[in-house]
Write a protein that holds these residues in place. Structure first.
Motif, PDB file in Angstrom:
ATOM      1  N   GLY A 247       0.844  -1.185   0.000  1.00 18.06           N
ATOM      2  CA  GLY A 247       0.000   0.000   0.000  1.00 18.06           C
ATOM      3  C   GLY A 247       0.877   1.231   0.000  1.00 18.06           C
ATOM      4  O   GLY A 247       2.049   1.180  -0.369  1.00 18.06           O
ATOM      5  N   PHE A 248       0.305   2.335   0.412  1.00 15.46           N
ATOM      6  CA  PHE A 248       1.099   3.558   0.529  1.00 15.46           C
ATOM      7  C   PHE A 248       0.430   4.459   1.546  1.00 15.46           C
ATOM      8  O   PHE A 248      -0.754   4.314   1.843  1.00 15.46           O
ATOM      9  CB  PHE A 248       1.238   4.269  -0.826  1.00 15.46           C
TER      10      PHE A 248
ATOM     11  N   SER B  41       0.405  10.572  -2.549  1.00 12.57           N
ATOM     12  CA  SER B  41       1.139   9.606  -1.748  1.00 12.57           C
ATOM     13  C   SER B  41       2.377  10.266  -1.170  1.00 12.57           C
ATOM     14  O   SER B  41       2.789  11.340  -1.612  1.00 12.57           O
ATOM     15  CB  SER B  41       1.528   8.398  -2.593  1.00 12.57           C
ATOM     16  N   GLU B  42       2.962   9.657  -0.166  1.00 15.75           N
ATOM     17  CA  GLU B  42       4.144  10.218   0.455  1.00 15.75           C
ATOM     18  C   GLU B  42       5.363  10.029  -0.431  1.00 15.75           C
ATOM     19  O   GLU B  42       5.462   9.082  -1.189  1.00 15.75           O
ATOM     20  CB  GLU B  42       4.393   9.545   1.803  1.00 15.75           C
TER      21      GLU B  42
ATOM     22  N   ARG C  17       6.598   3.248  -0.917  1.00 15.27           N
ATOM     23  CA  ARG C  17       5.607   2.190  -0.817  1.00 15.27           C
ATOM     24  C   ARG C  17       5.699   1.620   0.597  1.00 15.27           C
ATOM     25  O   ARG C  17       6.778   1.360   1.096  1.00 15.27           O
ATOM     26  CB  ARG C  17       5.874   1.075  -1.840  1.00 15.27           C
ATOM     27  N   THR C  18       4.564   1.471   1.205  1.00 17.44           N
ATOM     28  CA  THR C  18       4.539   0.977   2.574  1.00 17.44           C
ATOM     29  C   THR C  18       3.781  -0.339   2.633  1.00 17.44           C
ATOM     30  O   THR C  18       2.677  -0.455   2.104  1.00 17.44           O
ATOM     31  CB  THR C  18       3.878   2.008   3.506  1.00 17.44           C
ATOM     32  N   PHE C  19       4.410  -1.308   3.236  1.00 17.60           N
ATOM     33  CA  PHE C  19       3.781  -2.612   3.379  1.00 17.60           C
ATOM     34  C   PHE C  19       3.244  -2.764   4.798  1.00 17.60           C
ATOM     35  O   PHE C  19       3.877  -2.354   5.755  1.00 17.60           O
ATOM     36  CB  PHE C  19       4.792  -3.723   3.065  1.00 17.60           C
TER      37      PHE C  19
ATOM     38  N   TYR D   8       2.171  -4.068  11.632  1.00 15.18           N
ATOM     39  CA  TYR D   8       3.471  -3.413  11.508  1.00 15.18           C
ATOM     40  C   TYR D   8       3.646  -2.830  10.100  1.00 15.18           C
ATOM     41  O   TYR D   8       3.282  -3.467   9.113  1.00 15.18           O
ATOM     42  CB  TYR D   8       4.575  -4.439  11.787  1.00 15.18           C
ATOM     43  N   LEU D   9       4.182  -1.596  10.028  1.00 13.51           N
ATOM     44  CA  LEU D   9       4.386  -0.938   8.741  1.00 13.51           C
ATOM     45  C   LEU D   9       5.872  -0.890   8.395  1.00 13.51           C
ATOM     46  O   LEU D   9       6.712  -0.588   9.244  1.00 13.51           O
ATOM     47  CB  LEU D   9       3.839   0.500   8.770  1.00 13.51           C
ATOM     48  N   GLU D  10       6.162  -1.161   7.131  1.00 15.61           N
ATOM     49  CA  GLU D  10       7.537  -1.103   6.656  1.00 15.61           C
ATOM     50  C   GLU D  10       7.534  -0.381   5.307  1.00 15.61           C
ATOM     51  O   GLU D  10       6.797  -0.747   4.414  1.00 15.61           O
ATOM     52  CB  GLU D  10       8.091  -2.527   6.505  1.00 15.61           C
ATOM     53  N   SER D  11       8.358   0.657   5.213  1.00 15.58           N
ATOM     54  CA  SER D  11       8.347   1.490   4.004  1.00 15.58           C
ATOM     55  C   SER D  11       9.589   1.289   3.167  1.00 15.58           C
ATOM     56  O   SER D  11      10.680   1.097   3.695  1.00 15.58           O
ATOM     57  CB  SER D  11       8.222   2.964   4.395  1.00 15.58           C
TER      58      SER D  11
END
Ligand SMILES: [Zn+2]
Length: 71
Positions: free
Chosen positions: A15-16, A28-29, A56-58, A65-68
Motif C-alpha cells: 500500500g502507501f 502519496s508520500e 511504498r509501505t507494506f 506493523y508498517l515497513e516502508s
C-alpha cells in the motif's frame, strides 16, 4: 515480490501512506533527500533540486506493523 513481517513473520500487503494536502488534494508520500529544515529564501519547505522517491509501505496483515521502501 512479497515481504515478510519483521516482527511476526506474517505476510505483508502492499500500500502507501496517503498525504492530505491543501484543498484536500490527495497524494502519496515521497521520500526526500536531505533535511526538512533547509528552507527556500521565502522560508518555505522546498524539495527543489533534491532527490525524491515514491514511498511504498507494506502492512502486516497480522500485527499491523508498517515497513516502508523508497525506490
Ligand atoms: Zn506482523
Amino acid at each position: 515480490m512479497s515481504y515478510e513481517c519483521a516482527k511476526c513473520h506474517s505476510s505483508m500487503e502492499e500500500g502507501f501512506l496517503l498525504e492530505k494536502g491543501h484543498y484536500n488534494d490527495l497524494s502519496s508520500e515521497v521520500w526526500v533527500s536531505g533535511s526538512p529544515d533547509e528552507k527556500s529564501f521565502l522560508g518555505r519547505m522546498t524539495i527543489k533540486g533534491k532527490v525524491t522517491y515514491n514511498v511504498r509501505t507494506f502492512r502486516c496483515t497480522n500485527c499491523g506493523y508498517l515497513e516502508s521502501y523508497a525506490r
